[in-house]
Design a protein around this motif. Structure first.
Motif, PDB file in Angstrom:
ATOM      1  N   GLU A  53       0.545   0.209  -2.269  1.00  0.00           N
ATOM      2  CA  GLU A  53      -0.280   1.385  -2.025  1.00  0.00           C
ATOM      3  C   GLU A  53       0.483   2.697  -2.258  1.00  0.00           C
ATOM      4  O   GLU A  53      -0.082   3.679  -2.723  1.00  0.00           O
ATOM      5  CB  GLU A  53      -0.800   1.321  -0.579  1.00  0.00           C
ATOM      6  CG  GLU A  53      -1.963   2.226  -0.333  1.00  0.00           C
ATOM      7  CD  GLU A  53      -2.903   1.686   0.745  1.00  0.00           C
ATOM      8  OE1 GLU A  53      -2.584   0.639   1.367  1.00  0.00           O
ATOM      9  OE2 GLU A  53      -3.934   2.317   0.950  1.00  0.00           O
ATOM     10  N   TYR A 112      -2.661  -3.292  -5.254  1.00  0.00           N
ATOM     11  CA  TYR A 112      -3.626  -2.873  -6.264  1.00  0.00           C
ATOM     12  C   TYR A 112      -3.183  -3.332  -7.650  1.00  0.00           C
ATOM     13  O   TYR A 112      -1.986  -3.452  -7.912  1.00  0.00           O
ATOM     14  CB  TYR A 112      -3.728  -1.334  -6.295  1.00  0.00           C
ATOM     15  CG  TYR A 112      -4.307  -0.760  -5.034  1.00  0.00           C
ATOM     16  CD1 TYR A 112      -5.650  -0.391  -4.964  1.00  0.00           C
ATOM     17  CD2 TYR A 112      -3.505  -0.594  -3.907  1.00  0.00           C
ATOM     18  CE1 TYR A 112      -6.182   0.133  -3.795  1.00  0.00           C
ATOM     19  CE2 TYR A 112      -4.032  -0.081  -2.733  1.00  0.00           C
ATOM     20  CZ  TYR A 112      -5.366   0.281  -2.683  1.00  0.00           C
ATOM     21  OH  TYR A 112      -5.891   0.792  -1.531  1.00  0.00           O
ATOM     22  N   LEU A 116      -2.949  -1.949 -11.200  1.00  0.00           N
ATOM     23  CA  LEU A 116      -2.936  -0.612 -11.782  1.00  0.00           C
ATOM     24  C   LEU A 116      -3.046  -0.716 -13.304  1.00  0.00           C
ATOM     25  O   LEU A 116      -2.384  -1.548 -13.924  1.00  0.00           O
ATOM     26  CB  LEU A 116      -1.640   0.095 -11.381  1.00  0.00           C
ATOM     27  CG  LEU A 116      -1.474   1.549 -11.803  1.00  0.00           C
ATOM     28  CD1 LEU A 116      -2.544   2.444 -11.166  1.00  0.00           C
ATOM     29  CD2 LEU A 116      -0.075   2.049 -11.415  1.00  0.00           C
ATOM     30  N   VAL A 159       0.174   3.840  -5.759  1.00  0.00           N
ATOM     31  CA  VAL A 159      -1.178   4.340  -6.034  1.00  0.00           C
ATOM     32  C   VAL A 159      -1.324   5.767  -5.508  1.00  0.00           C
ATOM     33  O   VAL A 159      -1.901   6.632  -6.181  1.00  0.00           O
ATOM     34  CB  VAL A 159      -2.233   3.388  -5.425  1.00  0.00           C
ATOM     35  CG1 VAL A 159      -3.630   3.985  -5.528  1.00  0.00           C
ATOM     36  CG2 VAL A 159      -2.189   2.036  -6.131  1.00  0.00           C
ATOM     37  N   ILE A 208      -7.808   7.779  -9.650  1.00  0.00           N
ATOM     38  CA  ILE A 208      -7.320   6.505  -9.156  1.00  0.00           C
ATOM     39  C   ILE A 208      -8.444   5.484  -8.925  1.00  0.00           C
ATOM     40  O   ILE A 208      -8.219   4.284  -9.031  1.00  0.00           O
ATOM     41  CB  ILE A 208      -6.444   6.742  -7.890  1.00  0.00           C
ATOM     42  CG1 ILE A 208      -5.365   5.677  -7.835  1.00  0.00           C
ATOM     43  CG2 ILE A 208      -7.234   6.858  -6.632  1.00  0.00           C
ATOM     44  CD1 ILE A 208      -4.385   5.723  -8.966  1.00  0.00           C
ATOM     45  N   LYS A 268      -2.334   9.221  -7.435  1.00  0.00           N
ATOM     46  CA  LYS A 268      -3.412  10.067  -6.909  1.00  0.00           C
ATOM     47  C   LYS A 268      -2.927  11.509  -6.742  1.00  0.00           C
ATOM     48  O   LYS A 268      -3.588  12.461  -7.162  1.00  0.00           O
ATOM     49  CB  LYS A 268      -3.884   9.502  -5.565  1.00  0.00           C
ATOM     50  CG  LYS A 268      -5.196  10.064  -5.097  1.00  0.00           C
ATOM     51  CD  LYS A 268      -5.651   9.348  -3.841  1.00  0.00           C
ATOM     52  CE  LYS A 268      -6.908  10.016  -3.302  1.00  0.00           C
ATOM     53  NZ  LYS A 268      -7.338   9.397  -2.041  1.00  0.00           N
ATOM     54  N   ALA A 277      -7.110   2.011 -10.425  1.00  0.00           N
ATOM     55  CA  ALA A 277      -6.517   1.025  -9.521  1.00  0.00           C
ATOM     56  C   ALA A 277      -7.603   0.200  -8.849  1.00  0.00           C
ATOM     57  O   ALA A 277      -8.620   0.722  -8.397  1.00  0.00           O
ATOM     58  CB  ALA A 277      -5.676   1.727  -8.465  1.00  0.00           C
TER      59      ALA A 277
END
Ligand code: ZN
Length: 283
Positions: free
Chosen positions: A191, A216, A218, A194, A204, A198, A208
């Protein structure tokens, strides 16, 4: 996704070129792991000198890959890639740097740009994203190495900016190919990563996909495409190879799939000039 991958096999050496660049007469290729001299875990067409492989084999492999395309390793320029967003404009005087030995490769550089018709740009990969750029108006080529760091740092945008400031490139005249690399099928991240994307302004929700708690999948292809489109390159001029290096471990080296001990593929781009290439189809 339009299939742009053209497979070549010449005397056992396999590589791929991309139709949109081929059609413009730009020399371009991405090597596979097939047809070289290296032994496990670098079997066999390892292009990376800094991998722990026998350097003689790597040089032989680089020569094989380029010879099969009628190209000369002495005209190539390579960098010591460090997952930075540092770029270098290179000219004829740098030909051969990093081609034959690691020591004289350009320091701390992940993107190369040139308008030299005698120079082959070469960069190395095992899952990271190769970004090929061609300015058809000013006749400029560039290659950028984008792992997650280069992608979140928007190396593709920076490369196009550098082409603008150095050569007067108009992004509307550029063609971009996002080459083989780890795909959204295999690139699982946590996370925190991610959140970084973002915070850097990436869309995102599109890039993702939550696949298990705090993890996730990606999509680095779409992330780089987003960056390229934001730079002003028309969508019709942006192409994605769509080949996942991790899924296709039989033909590609994959850092993830092989737990970090593996070889490297090479991406090359060069402006076509009659005297640099002989008949590439002589096999
Ligand atoms: Zn995959």
């Amino acid at each position: 996704m339009k299939n742009i991958n053209i497979y070549h096999e010449k005397k056992g050496v396999k590589y791929i070129s991309f139709a949109p660049l081929d059609e413009k007469g730009v020399i371009n290729a991405f090597s596979t792991r097939i047809g070289g001299k290296s032994r496990e875990p670098y079997n066999t067409l390892n292009m990376g000198l800094h991998t722990g492989d026998d350097c003689q084999n790597v040089i032989e492999n680089r020569k094989l890959f380029l010879d099969r395309q009628g190209l000369n390793l002495s005209n190539a320029v390579a960098a010591k890639q460090v997952h930075s967003t540092n770029l270098q404009v290179v000219d004829d005087s740098l030909r051969g740097k990093g081609a034959w030995k690691w020591e004289d490769a350009l320091d701390d550089t992940d993107g190369l740009i040139t308008n030299s018709k005698n120079t082959i740009l070469i960069t190395f990969y095992a899952d990271c994203v190769p970004i090929y750029i061609y300015d058809s108006e000013k006749e400029i080529v560039a290659l950028a190495h984008a792992g997650w760091k280069g992608t979140v740092g928007k190396i593709a945008w920076l490369t196009l900016q550098k082409m603008k400031s150095h050569y007067g490139t108009k992004t509307s005249q550029c063609l971009v190919v996002i080459g083989p690399s780890i795909g959204p099928c295999c690139y699982e991240v946590d996370e925190n990563l991610v959140v970084r994307f973002k915070n850097a302004g990436f869309n995102i929700n599109k890039l993702a996909k939550n696949n298990r708690p705090e993890h996730y999948l990606l999509n680095l292809w779409e992330a780089n495409k987003e960056v390229v489109l934001q730079s002003g390159v028309p969508e019709d001029n942006v192409f994605v190879s769509g080949l996942c290096t991790s899924c296709n471990n039989d033909i590609f080296f994959s850092y993830r799939a092989e737990n970090g001990i593996t070889g490297r593929m090479a991406a090359i781009i060069a402006l076509n000039k009659g005297e640099m290439t002989d008949d590439g189809d002589k096999s």
